[in-house]
Scaffold this motif. Structure first.
Motif, PDB file in Angstrom:
ATOM      1  N   THR A 239     -54.321 -47.951  20.229  1.00 57.93           N
ATOM      2  CA  THR A 239     -54.475 -48.481  21.733  1.00 57.93           C
ATOM      3  C   THR A 239     -53.238 -49.482  22.123  1.00 57.93           C
ATOM      4  OG1 THR A 239     -56.707 -48.401  21.172  1.00 57.93           O
ATOM      5  CG2 THR A 239     -56.094 -49.958  22.822  1.00 57.93           C
ATOM      6  N   LYS A 240     -52.749 -50.336  21.255  1.00 53.51           N
ATOM      7  CA  LYS A 240     -51.710 -51.400  21.659  1.00 53.51           C
ATOM      8  C   LYS A 240     -50.485 -50.396  21.768  1.00 53.51           C
ATOM      9  CE  LYS A 240     -53.065 -55.134  18.643  1.00 53.51           C
ATOM     10  NZ  LYS A 240     -52.660 -55.657  17.499  1.00 53.51           N
ATOM     11  N   PHE A 241     -50.335 -49.196  21.062  1.00 49.93           N
ATOM     12  CA  PHE A 241     -49.119 -48.435  21.308  1.00 49.93           C
ATOM     13  C   PHE A 241     -49.099 -47.803  22.538  1.00 49.93           C
ATOM     14  CE2 PHE A 241     -47.133 -44.013  20.963  1.00 49.93           C
ATOM     15  CZ  PHE A 241     -45.900 -44.489  20.410  1.00 49.93           C
ATOM     16  N   ILE A 242     -50.347 -47.205  22.926  1.00 50.24           N
ATOM     17  CA  ILE A 242     -50.536 -46.662  24.290  1.00 50.24           C
ATOM     18  C   ILE A 242     -50.407 -47.442  25.291  1.00 50.24           C
ATOM     19  CG2 ILE A 242     -52.183 -45.265  25.629  1.00 50.24           C
ATOM     20  CD1 ILE A 242     -51.114 -43.493  23.160  1.00 50.24           C
ATOM     21  N   LYS A 243     -50.934 -48.625  25.248  1.00 45.94           N
ATOM     22  CA  LYS A 243     -50.719 -49.614  26.210  1.00 45.94           C
ATOM     23  C   LYS A 243     -49.320 -50.246  26.440  1.00 45.94           C
ATOM     24  CE  LYS A 243     -55.113 -52.313  26.519  1.00 45.94           C
ATOM     25  NZ  LYS A 243     -55.582 -53.565  26.192  1.00 45.94           N
ATOM     26  N   SER A 244     -48.817 -50.158  25.473  1.00 47.36           N
ATOM     27  CA  SER A 244     -47.024 -50.600  25.430  1.00 47.36           C
ATOM     28  C   SER A 244     -46.329 -49.594  26.099  1.00 47.36           C
ATOM     29  CB  SER A 244     -46.855 -50.785  24.243  1.00 47.36           C
ATOM     30  OG  SER A 244     -47.268 -51.944  23.452  1.00 47.36           O
TER      31      SER A 244
ATOM     32  N   ASP B 170     -59.812 -45.662  30.438  1.00 43.81           N
ATOM     33  CA  ASP B 170     -58.551 -45.177  30.699  1.00 43.81           C
ATOM     34  C   ASP B 170     -57.772 -45.231  29.214  1.00 43.81           C
ATOM     35  OD1 ASP B 170     -58.748 -45.010  33.350  1.00 43.81           O
ATOM     36  OD2 ASP B 170     -58.257 -46.952  33.616  1.00 43.81           O
ATOM     37  N   ILE B 171     -57.991 -46.263  28.684  1.00 40.62           N
ATOM     38  CA  ILE B 171     -57.145 -46.182  27.129  1.00 40.62           C
ATOM     39  C   ILE B 171     -57.740 -44.848  26.281  1.00 40.62           C
ATOM     40  CG2 ILE B 171     -57.134 -47.612  25.061  1.00 40.62           C
ATOM     41  CD1 ILE B 171     -56.911 -49.942  27.030  1.00 40.62           C
ATOM     42  N   LYS B 172     -59.120 -44.972  26.152  1.00 40.50           N
ATOM     43  CA  LYS B 172     -59.544 -43.568  25.317  1.00 40.50           C
ATOM     44  C   LYS B 172     -58.925 -42.404  25.922  1.00 40.50           C
ATOM     45  CE  LYS B 172     -63.798 -45.732  23.634  1.00 40.50           C
ATOM     46  NZ  LYS B 172     -63.493 -45.662  22.100  1.00 40.50           N
ATOM     47  N   LYS B 173     -59.095 -42.288  27.112  1.00 39.69           N
ATOM     48  CA  LYS B 173     -58.325 -40.904  27.837  1.00 39.69           C
ATOM     49  C   LYS B 173     -56.990 -40.856  27.193  1.00 39.69           C
ATOM     50  CE  LYS B 173     -58.204 -38.084  31.742  1.00 39.69           C
ATOM     51  NZ  LYS B 173     -58.753 -37.612  32.965  1.00 39.69           N
ATOM     52  N   MET B 174     -56.164 -41.890  27.386  1.00 42.53           N
ATOM     53  CA  MET B 174     -54.760 -41.997  26.997  1.00 42.53           C
ATOM     54  C   MET B 174     -54.719 -41.698  25.576  1.00 42.53           C
ATOM     55  SD  MET B 174     -53.144 -44.741  29.197  1.00 42.53           S
ATOM     56  CE  MET B 174     -54.312 -46.030  29.279  1.00 42.53           C
ATOM     57  N   ILE B 175     -55.349 -42.176  24.964  1.00 39.43           N
ATOM     58  CA  ILE B 175     -55.466 -41.994  23.224  1.00 39.43           C
ATOM     59  C   ILE B 175     -55.817 -40.472  22.874  1.00 39.43           C
ATOM     60  CG2 ILE B 175     -56.639 -42.216  21.160  1.00 39.43           C
ATOM     61  CD1 ILE B 175     -56.973 -45.093  21.986  1.00 39.43           C
ATOM     62  N   GLU B 176     -56.535 -39.672  23.712  1.00 36.19           N
ATOM     63  CA  GLU B 176     -56.952 -38.504  23.378  1.00 36.19           C
ATOM     64  C   GLU B 176     -55.548 -37.519  23.923  1.00 36.19           C
ATOM     65  OE1 GLU B 176     -59.420 -34.957  25.670  1.00 36.19           O
ATOM     66  OE2 GLU B 176     -60.754 -36.928  25.219  1.00 36.19           O
ATOM     67  N   LEU B 177     -55.013 -37.850  25.103  1.00 39.87           N
ATOM     68  CA  LEU B 177     -53.997 -37.293  25.341  1.00 39.87           C
ATOM     69  C   LEU B 177     -52.548 -37.521  24.525  1.00 39.87           C
ATOM     70  CD1 LEU B 177     -54.269 -37.857  29.398  1.00 39.87           C
ATOM     71  CD2 LEU B 177     -54.659 -35.447  28.291  1.00 39.87           C
ATOM     72  N   SER B 178     -52.569 -38.635  24.259  1.00 37.20           N
ATOM     73  CA  SER B 178     -51.331 -39.055  23.595  1.00 37.20           C
ATOM     74  C   SER B 178     -51.377 -38.206  22.066  1.00 37.20           C
ATOM     75  CB  SER B 178     -51.227 -40.599  23.207  1.00 37.20           C
ATOM     76  OG  SER B 178     -52.265 -41.063  22.376  1.00 37.20           O
ATOM     77  N   SER B 179     -52.590 -38.164  21.510  1.00 37.76           N
ATOM     78  CA  SER B 179     -52.754 -37.416  20.281  1.00 37.76           C
ATOM     79  C   SER B 179     -51.968 -35.948  20.309  1.00 37.76           C
ATOM     80  CB  SER B 179     -54.008 -37.413  19.736  1.00 37.76           C
ATOM     81  OG  SER B 179     -54.702 -36.601  20.308  1.00 37.76           O
ATOM     82  N   ARG B 180     -52.202 -35.630  21.573  1.00 35.30           N
ATOM     83  CA  ARG B 180     -51.282 -34.084  21.592  1.00 35.30           C
ATOM     84  C   ARG B 180     -50.102 -34.277  22.010  1.00 35.30           C
ATOM     85  NH1 ARG B 180     -54.967 -32.353  26.336  1.00 35.30           N
ATOM     86  NH2 ARG B 180     -56.951 -33.664  25.622  1.00 35.30           N
ATOM     87  N   GLU B 181     -49.274 -35.313  22.342  1.00 38.24           N
ATOM     88  CA  GLU B 181     -48.194 -35.438  22.926  1.00 38.24           C
ATOM     89  C   GLU B 181     -47.190 -36.366  22.132  1.00 38.24           C
ATOM     90  OE1 GLU B 181     -44.171 -35.269  25.115  1.00 38.24           O
ATOM     91  OE2 GLU B 181     -46.049 -33.735  25.188  1.00 38.24           O
ATOM     92  N   TRP B 182     -47.640 -37.469  21.294  1.00 43.59           N
ATOM     93  CA  TRP B 182     -46.919 -38.086  20.490  1.00 43.59           C
ATOM     94  C   TRP B 182     -47.349 -38.034  19.026  1.00 43.59           C
ATOM     95  CZ3 TRP B 182     -43.445 -41.639  22.542  1.00 43.59           C
ATOM     96  CH2 TRP B 182     -43.672 -41.898  23.938  1.00 43.59           C
ATOM     97  N   LEU B 183     -46.262 -37.582  18.325  1.00 46.55           N
ATOM     98  CA  LEU B 183     -46.385 -37.298  16.858  1.00 46.55           C
ATOM     99  C   LEU B 183     -45.840 -38.259  16.011  1.00 46.55           C
ATOM    100  CD1 LEU B 183     -45.426 -33.356  17.410  1.00 46.55           C
ATOM    101  CD2 LEU B 183     -47.897 -34.467  17.434  1.00 46.55           C
TER     102      LEU B 183
END
Length: 99
Positions: free
Chosen positions: A10-15, A32-45
């Motif tokens: 969550t901190k990573f996504i917010k930053s 919003d954060i939960k949605k970004m975490i879901e999306l980020s798990s697809r893009e950020w490795l």
């Protein structure tokens, strides 16, 4: 390899989001954060996922990331790679279409 718990992710996504769009800082809610975490798990490795994505060992990926200066993002001690940056690296290396 460092595992991310939900708080650190969550901190990573917010930053990342706030770094890209500072005006969003006051508008981020848990949904919003939960949605970004879901999306980020697809893009950020992480390093292991990045190596798997490129089809190489983590040792090879670690060498390549330094040798070929693959862009990475480190926030609060957590380093991630964007799939789009890995794709761009792969294309520069002349293996377009391999993935």
């Amino acid at each position: 390899m460092q595992l991310l718990d939900e708080d650190n992710l969550t901190k990573f996504i917010k930053s990342v989001v706030i770094g890209m769009k500072p005006e969003l800082k006051s508008n981020l809610d848990q949904k919003d954060i939960k949605k970004m975490i879901e999306l980020s798990s697809r893009e950020w490795l992480n390093v292991g996922q990045s190596a798997d994505y490129l089809g190489v060992s983590t040792t090879t990926f670690r060498v390549w990331r330094k040798k070929h200066k693959i862009p990475s993002y480190t926030i609060e001690g957590v380093t991630r790679w964007k799939k789009s940056d890995l794709d761009a690296f792969w294309k520069r290396r002349g293996v377009e279409g391999y993935l």
